[in-house]
Design an enzyme around this catalytic site. Structure first.
Site, PDB file in Angstrom:
ATOM      1  N   GLU A  36       0.826  -1.210   0.000  1.00  0.00           N
ATOM      2  CA  GLU A  36       0.000   0.000   0.000  1.00  0.00           C
ATOM      3  C   GLU A  36       0.860   1.259   0.000  1.00  0.00           C
ATOM      4  OE1 GLU A  36      -2.157  -2.943   2.842  1.00  0.00           O
ATOM      5  OE2 GLU A  36      -0.136  -2.615   2.038  1.00  0.00           O
TER       6      GLU A  36
ATOM      7  N   ARG B 279      13.518 -23.595  -5.421  1.00  0.00           N
ATOM      8  CA  ARG B 279      14.328 -23.422  -4.220  1.00  0.00           C
ATOM      9  C   ARG B 279      14.447 -21.945  -3.850  1.00  0.00           C
ATOM     10  NH1 ARG B 279      19.494 -27.439  -5.562  1.00  0.00           N
ATOM     11  NH2 ARG B 279      18.349 -29.438  -5.401  1.00  0.00           N
TER      12      ARG B 279
ATOM     13  N   ARG C  62      22.092 -22.789  -7.969  1.00  0.00           N
ATOM     14  CA  ARG C  62      23.174 -22.475  -8.917  1.00  0.00           C
ATOM     15  C   ARG C  62      22.710 -22.404 -10.367  1.00  0.00           C
ATOM     16  NH1 ARG C  62      23.099 -27.350  -6.922  1.00  0.00           N
ATOM     17  NH2 ARG C  62      23.240 -29.208  -8.249  1.00  0.00           N
TER      18      ARG C  62
ATOM     19  N   GLU D 190      13.194 -32.325  -0.553  1.00  0.00           N
ATOM     20  CA  GLU D 190      13.646 -32.941  -1.800  1.00  0.00           C
ATOM     21  C   GLU D 190      14.188 -34.355  -1.619  1.00  0.00           C
ATOM     22  OE1 GLU D 190      15.972 -30.757  -4.547  1.00  0.00           O
ATOM     23  OE2 GLU D 190      14.848 -28.900  -4.318  1.00  0.00           O
TER      24      GLU D 190
ATOM     25  N   GLY E 251      15.372 -37.895   1.204  1.00  0.00           N
ATOM     26  CA  GLY E 251      15.125 -39.009   0.318  1.00  0.00           C
ATOM     27  C   GLY E 251      13.757 -39.621   0.554  1.00  0.00           C
TER      28      GLY E 251
END
Length: 341
Positions: A53, A190, A213, A283, A285
């Site tokens: 705002e 990510r 990356r 992510e 396991g």
């Protein structure tokens, strides 16, 4: 589409422009309209900066027009002093006569109080315009405030025959199932969340860095489960590229978080809540993913299916209590989005 919906849709577009930078604040969009013409726009600045705002009001060149304008905002204007002064008070000060609000703020210090301030000062307030779309836009913030838990996103890639990795491999690095476009998209994801989480076995098997990356954006806070402190500083996750915390039974350093491991998924969620970590992408396991699924502690799942067969490997996690939201094709990958019911 009504005029109100049209301008709220534009406010939603602004909210999504740089929403990851606003975390842990909700990324709000604001539009100021004078005689059916947009004269000011704004979105939430990086944490500690001005709210949407304020930025929209400051964007109006002729401030006198504010007295005859309508402000559209995706989330109720704040009513409390935080990092910045309350937006509701600024709206009153600028004598903006009408405010259209997408959805009410669930944060206890606001929760209708911003609207109350406006109405008490003779500002006309209209609520519920594109309400479900605005709630969806602010879903991380809403989940955090209402469930006292971070917004949990599960992500994995699996083969066409349902495996996430072969049982045996010769190198300590990931076996890529998804294509390079899908992997780049993962890095974008990510950059949009506050934290990323993996289990110990993923680090031992793949030695991931868990950074962005392959995408321009901030690295998330890295969290990893390592009950017995088996991961040493030869692993990439303990490099200096991003802040990292070990979740362990045996706290040895300042970057170790002590947990009992009696209900690990809930304990992680509770820790994130105390640290104001409002979103986590998990992510791997398989065991870590399945633990959150079995605990019912997840909000969204993003699953890549690659056009290859492994035939024998580690089976993919199994979702329960879900609904499929949509699917898209990325070159030769098939990406499906699921929501937890």
């Amino acid at each position: 589409m009504s005029a109100h919906a049209k301008y709220m849709q534009r406010a939603l577009q602004l909210a999504k422009t740089r929403w990851a930078n606003a975390l842990p604040n909700p990324s709000v969009g604001a539009v100021i309209v004078y005689k059916d013409t947009i004269i000011g726009e704004g979105f939430t600045a990086a944490f500690g900066g001005d709210h949407a705002e304020v930025n929209a009001i400051n964007a109006v060149k002729n401030q006198d027009l504010l007295k005859e304008s309508t402000l559209y905002v995706t989330l109720e204007p704040c009513s409390h002093h935080g990092k910045t002064p309350p937006c509701a008070s600024l709206i009153v000060e600028k004598k903006i006569p009408k405010v259209v609000v997408g959805c009410i703020d669930p944060f206890a210090q606001v929760a209708g109080k911003g609207i109350q301030i406006l109405k008490e000062n003779k500002v006309e307030v209209i609520t519920g315009i594109l309400e479900s779309e605005c709630q969806q836009s602010h879903q991380r913030f809403f989940t955090f405030q209402q469930k006292k838990s971070p917004y949990i996103i599960l992500k994995w890639a699996q083969s066409a025959d349902g495996f996430i990795a072969p049982k045996h491999k010769n190198e300590q690095k990931p076996v890529w199932l998804s294509n390079r476009y899908s992997r780049q998209l993962t890095h974008k994801w990510r950059s949009e969340e506050m934290a990323i989480l993996v289990g110990k076995q993923t680090i031992l098997d793949d030695n991931p860095s868990l950074t962005t990356r392959n995408w321009y954006g901030k690295n998330p806070l890295r969290l990893f489960v390592d009950a017995n402190n088996e991961i040493d500083d030869t692993y990439l996750i303990l490099n200096q590229e991003a802040t990292t915390f070990r979740l362990t039974k045996n706290k040895k350093t300042d970057n170790d978080v002590l947990l009992s491991f009696e209900n690990i998924a809930q304990e992680i969620c509770d820790y994130c809540f105390t640290q104001n970590i409002q979103s986590v992408i998990i992510e791997g396991g398989r065991q870590t993913l399945q633990t959150f699924i079995d605990s019912g502690l997840w909000d969204e799942a993003r699953v890549f299916e690659a056009d290859i067969n492994i035939k024998d490997g580690i089976t993919a996690p199994k979702l329960t209590n879900f609904q499929k939201v949509k699917s898209v094709v990325i070159d030769n990958d098939f990406l499906s989005f699921y929501a937890h019911k």
